[in-house]
Write a protein that holds these residues in place. Sequence first.
Motif, PDB file in Angstrom:
ATOM      1  N   SER A   1      47.919  38.883  29.141  1.00 43.67           N
ATOM      2  CA  SER A   1      47.868  37.471  28.743  1.00 43.67           C
ATOM      3  C   SER A   1      46.465  36.900  28.880  1.00 43.67           C
ATOM      4  CB  SER A   1      48.854  36.641  29.578  1.00 43.67           C
ATOM      5  OG  SER A   1      48.648  36.842  30.957  1.00 43.67           O
ATOM      6  N   VAL A   2      45.702  37.366  29.857  1.00 44.77           N
ATOM      7  CA  VAL A   2      44.323  36.899  30.023  1.00 44.77           C
ATOM      8  C   VAL A   2      43.468  37.387  28.863  1.00 44.77           C
ATOM      9  CG1 VAL A   2      42.264  36.996  31.485  1.00 44.77           C
ATOM     10  CG2 VAL A   2      44.532  36.778  32.533  1.00 44.77           C
ATOM     11  N   ASP A   3      43.650  38.659  28.457  1.00 44.37           N
ATOM     12  CA  ASP A   3      42.918  39.181  27.300  1.00 44.37           C
ATOM     13  C   ASP A   3      43.289  38.422  26.030  1.00 44.37           C
ATOM     14  OD1 ASP A   3      41.352  41.183  28.490  1.00 44.37           O
ATOM     15  OD2 ASP A   3      43.032  42.575  28.522  1.00 44.37           O
ATOM     16  N   VAL A   4      44.553  38.075  25.891  1.00 44.02           N
ATOM     17  CA  VAL A   4      45.006  37.346  24.705  1.00 44.02           C
ATOM     18  C   VAL A   4      44.367  35.958  24.647  1.00 44.02           C
ATOM     19  CG1 VAL A   4      47.013  36.233  23.630  1.00 44.02           C
ATOM     20  CG2 VAL A   4      47.171  38.597  24.428  1.00 44.02           C
TER      21      VAL A   4
ATOM     22  N   ILE B   1      52.162  29.827  29.778  1.00 45.07           N
ATOM     23  CA  ILE B   1      53.146  30.098  28.726  1.00 45.07           C
ATOM     24  C   ILE B   1      53.017  31.537  28.233  1.00 45.07           C
ATOM     25  CG2 ILE B   1      53.854  29.518  26.373  1.00 45.07           C
ATOM     26  CD1 ILE B   1      53.013  26.619  26.989  1.00 45.07           C
ATOM     27  N   ILE B   2      51.786  31.945  27.910  1.00 45.84           N
ATOM     28  CA  ILE B   2      51.635  33.299  27.375  1.00 45.84           C
ATOM     29  C   ILE B   2      51.827  34.352  28.473  1.00 45.84           C
ATOM     30  CG2 ILE B   2      50.206  32.571  25.427  1.00 45.84           C
ATOM     31  CD1 ILE B   2      47.762  33.499  26.867  1.00 45.84           C
ATOM     32  N   TYR B   3      51.526  34.006  29.723  1.00 46.24           N
ATOM     33  CA  TYR B   3      51.804  34.909  30.847  1.00 46.24           C
ATOM     34  C   TYR B   3      53.314  35.134  30.959  1.00 46.24           C
ATOM     35  CZ  TYR B   3      51.981  36.611  35.717  1.00 46.24           C
ATOM     36  OH  TYR B   3      52.196  37.347  36.850  1.00 46.24           O
ATOM     37  N   TYR B   4      54.076  34.059  30.783  1.00 43.37           N
ATOM     38  CA  TYR B   4      55.541  34.157  30.835  1.00 43.37           C
ATOM     39  C   TYR B   4      56.060  35.026  29.693  1.00 43.37           C
ATOM     40  CZ  TYR B   4      60.449  32.770  30.741  1.00 43.37           C
ATOM     41  OH  TYR B   4      61.831  32.786  30.724  1.00 43.37           O
ATOM     42  N   LEU B   5      55.523  34.815  28.492  1.00 42.72           N
ATOM     43  CA  LEU B   5      55.987  35.558  27.324  1.00 42.72           C
ATOM     44  C   LEU B   5      55.589  37.035  27.375  1.00 42.72           C
ATOM     45  CD1 LEU B   5      55.166  32.996  24.484  1.00 42.72           C
ATOM     46  CD2 LEU B   5      57.440  33.598  25.353  1.00 42.72           C
ATOM     47  N   ILE B   6      54.343  37.282  27.793  1.00 36.59           N
ATOM     48  CA  ILE B   6      53.802  38.639  27.704  1.00 36.59           C
ATOM     49  C   ILE B   6      54.046  39.451  28.967  1.00 36.59           C
ATOM     50  CG2 ILE B   6      51.677  39.994  27.428  1.00 36.59           C
ATOM     51  CD1 ILE B   6      50.563  37.593  25.820  1.00 36.59           C
TER      52      ILE B   6
ATOM     53  N   HIS C   1      57.006  40.410  25.759  1.00 30.65           N
ATOM     54  CA  HIS C   1      56.859  40.257  24.309  1.00 30.65           C
ATOM     55  C   HIS C   1      55.398  40.546  23.948  1.00 30.65           C
ATOM     56  CE1 HIS C   1      60.873  38.859  24.142  1.00 30.65           C
ATOM     57  NE2 HIS C   1      60.648  37.621  24.576  1.00 30.65           N
ATOM     58  N   LYS C   2      55.098  41.803  23.692  1.00 32.33           N
ATOM     59  CA  LYS C   2      53.706  42.225  23.547  1.00 32.33           C
ATOM     60  C   LYS C   2      53.327  42.676  22.136  1.00 32.33           C
ATOM     61  CE  LYS C   2      53.506  43.777  28.372  1.00 32.33           C
ATOM     62  NZ  LYS C   2      53.238  44.912  29.285  1.00 32.33           N
ATOM     63  N   LYS C   3      54.296  42.798  21.238  1.00 26.18           N
ATOM     64  CA  LYS C   3      54.005  43.363  19.925  1.00 26.18           C
ATOM     65  C   LYS C   3      52.977  42.549  19.146  1.00 26.18           C
ATOM     66  CE  LYS C   3      58.439  45.739  19.363  1.00 26.18           C
ATOM     67  NZ  LYS C   3      59.667  45.885  18.532  1.00 26.18           N
ATOM     68  N   TRP C   4      52.965  41.250  19.350  1.00 27.77           N
ATOM     69  CA  TRP C   4      52.086  40.364  18.576  1.00 27.77           C
ATOM     70  C   TRP C   4      50.696  40.227  19.188  1.00 27.77           C
ATOM     71  CZ3 TRP C   4      50.225  36.001  21.115  1.00 27.77           C
ATOM     72  CH2 TRP C   4      50.834  35.707  22.340  1.00 27.77           C
ATOM     73  N   THR C   5      50.480  40.847  20.338  1.00 25.65           N
ATOM     74  CA  THR C   5      49.261  40.556  21.104  1.00 25.65           C
ATOM     75  C   THR C   5      48.036  41.358  20.680  1.00 25.65           C
ATOM     76  OG1 THR C   5      49.796  42.225  22.800  1.00 25.65           O
ATOM     77  CG2 THR C   5      50.670  40.003  23.129  1.00 25.65           C
ATOM     78  N   THR C   6      48.244  42.490  19.998  1.00 28.94           N
ATOM     79  CA  THR C   6      47.120  43.410  19.761  1.00 28.94           C
ATOM     80  C   THR C   6      45.954  42.730  19.048  1.00 28.94           C
ATOM     81  OG1 THR C   6      48.663  45.274  19.651  1.00 28.94           O
ATOM     82  CG2 THR C   6      46.452  45.627  18.786  1.00 28.94           C
ATOM     83  N   PHE C   7      46.244  41.923  18.049  1.00 30.12           N
ATOM     84  CA  PHE C   7      45.178  41.262  17.286  1.00 30.12           C
ATOM     85  C   PHE C   7      44.268  40.459  18.206  1.00 30.12           C
ATOM     86  CE2 PHE C   7      43.628  37.503  14.961  1.00 30.12           C
ATOM     87  CZ  PHE C   7      42.882  38.139  13.966  1.00 30.12           C
ATOM     88  N   PHE C   8      44.856  39.717  19.133  1.00 30.53           N
ATOM     89  CA  PHE C   8      44.052  38.895  20.043  1.00 30.53           C
ATOM     90  C   PHE C   8      43.390  39.735  21.132  1.00 30.53           C
ATOM     91  CE2 PHE C   8      47.210  35.919  18.305  1.00 30.53           C
ATOM     92  CZ  PHE C   8      46.345  34.969  17.776  1.00 30.53           C
TER      93      PHE C   8
ATOM     94  N   SER D   1      37.295  41.033  12.557  1.00 26.93           N
ATOM     95  CA  SER D   1      38.504  41.674  13.081  1.00 26.93           C
ATOM     96  C   SER D   1      38.526  43.153  12.743  1.00 26.93           C
ATOM     97  CB  SER D   1      39.754  40.986  12.516  1.00 26.93           C
ATOM     98  OG  SER D   1      39.806  39.629  12.905  1.00 26.93           O
ATOM     99  N   CYS D   2      38.079  43.493  11.542  1.00 27.44           N
ATOM    100  CA  CYS D   2      38.024  44.909  11.148  1.00 27.44           C
ATOM    101  C   CYS D   2      37.053  45.683  12.040  1.00 27.44           C
ATOM    102  CB  CYS D   2      37.607  45.024   9.686  1.00 27.44           C
ATOM    103  SG  CYS D   2      38.819  44.353   8.516  1.00 27.44           S
ATOM    104  N   LEU D   3      35.885  45.082  12.274  1.00 27.53           N
ATOM    105  CA  LEU D   3      34.892  45.743  13.121  1.00 27.53           C
ATOM    106  C   LEU D   3      35.407  45.896  14.553  1.00 27.53           C
ATOM    107  CD1 LEU D   3      32.023  46.874  13.501  1.00 27.53           C
ATOM    108  CD2 LEU D   3      31.250  44.526  13.952  1.00 27.53           C
ATOM    109  N   LEU D   4      36.003  44.842  15.092  1.00 25.44           N
ATOM    110  CA  LEU D   4      36.502  44.885  16.471  1.00 25.44           C
ATOM    111  C   LEU D   4      37.688  45.836  16.599  1.00 25.44           C
ATOM    112  CD1 LEU D   4      36.217  41.085  17.359  1.00 25.44           C
ATOM    113  CD2 LEU D   4      34.791  42.943  18.221  1.00 25.44           C
ATOM    114  N   TRP D   5      38.495  45.929  15.547  1.00 28.39           N
ATOM    115  CA  TRP D   5      39.600  46.891  15.557  1.00 28.39           C
ATOM    116  C   TRP D   5      39.059  48.312  15.633  1.00 28.39           C
ATOM    117  CZ3 TRP D   5      44.659  47.114  16.291  1.00 28.39           C
ATOM    118  CH2 TRP D   5      45.355  48.265  15.881  1.00 28.39           C
ATOM    119  N   TYR D   6      37.990  48.581  14.892  1.00 29.33           N
ATOM    120  CA  TYR D   6      37.347  49.899  14.929  1.00 29.33           C
ATOM    121  C   TYR D   6      36.840  50.197  16.348  1.00 29.33           C
ATOM    122  CZ  TYR D   6      33.921  53.594  14.157  1.00 29.33           C
ATOM    123  OH  TYR D   6      33.205  54.760  14.239  1.00 29.33           O
TER     124      TYR D   6
END
Length: 424
Positions: free
Chosen positions: A7-10, A322-327, A332-339, A409-414
């Motif tokens: 959640s901190v990374d997100v 809130i995100i600490y509670y969710l994640i 609920h982590k599936k949506w977190t990768t992008f962030f 986002s493409c560069l950071l994903w790489y």
Amino acid sequence: MKDRIISVDVLRGFTVLMMTVVNNPGSWSYVYPILDHAKWNGCTLADLVFPFFIFILGIAIPLAMPVKKDDSETVLKIVTRSLRIFCLGLFLSFFYKIQFFDLASYVPLLLIRLSITALVGYALLGNFSLNVKAISAVVIFCILVGLTFSGIEHFDNVRLLGVLQRIGIVYLIVSLLYVKTTIKWQIILSLIILLGYWALMTFVNVPGVGYPNLEPATNFASWLDSVLLEGHMYVETKTWDPEGVLSTVPVIANGLLGVLAGQLLNSKSLSKIKIAQIMAGTGVVLVCLGLLWSVSFPINKSIWSSSYVLFTSGIALFILSIIYYLIDILSHKKWTTFFVVWGVNPMIVFFLSGILPRAFTMIKVQNPDNAGAVINIREYAYTFWISSNFENQTLASLMYAVIYVLLWSCLLWYFYKKKMFFKV
């Protein structure tokens, strides 16, 4: 990654992403009000970005060092990291100032500037031994500061302070306070900083003005900037610096509040649900205190008012709960990768997102609308590829920022997939 509090990374990733959006509109003449900084008093979404990052920086300190180590090696690591961050920011001020004899041709000069940037970036972001990091940071710092005060015409008005410089200074002080003080003293010091800054800004007569005030160019922090940073301030404000000397002091309180939150997240005696509840409740209290204080000391990013510290830290803490509670509780982590992709490599984004726009403005092409004129490729891309396709120019300006974010986002994903994490 499995040992991190996701959640901190997100939250960090969202913050860095929003910084990229806010700092890169297609046109500064067309910006949605919520994505533009408040002119003076007030707080928009854009005004939350910097204090959020400082707050998260504070959280990360105890997470990275759950067991305090007050020894010479730890102190050297802290000082070295702070100096590397400071130098990255200071170099951004130098990019346009770099000259090679009387070379005026855009592309060769750009290549020289980018080559020097690559060397400096490698020296300050490369993974070397601690001693090599320390020595290279000191050498670069001495060169840059020496050039600033060398009397060489090109460097006469280099800006000394800035966003990364402030981050470096705050990281240094907050990290040392974490290592050397208890939670009780961290709370006391936060209160002393906020109350002391409020007293200075609202009760001390400003030299040359004769009375205390909170106006842009005549408040006490502005006066101090004009004395200590004369000729080396932000070019847009000229008589004061939005990341000035005195206004950096309350930012330390943002960092300390983050340190307190980080120690709460490290707690072994509390359940995760209890931690989330404490964060949410404390966040609401801080927001309310900030709003109450704003009656006499308005919420203001430019002078970083004490009410602004409480208000923004409260919002950051509440969102984190809130995100600490969710994640981290409900998983609920599936949506977190992008962030997360944005959150694990913040420093490379800070640095390169400052360099790239500067580089783009140096590459000139012929203006299709004026055969006798040239236009830089940034303006060309926005004007002829994006803006021309929208009737709503504010939406077009935002779309440019969104496309820029997608490319990043493409560069950071790489980088993420290759496990390339750039640390100072």
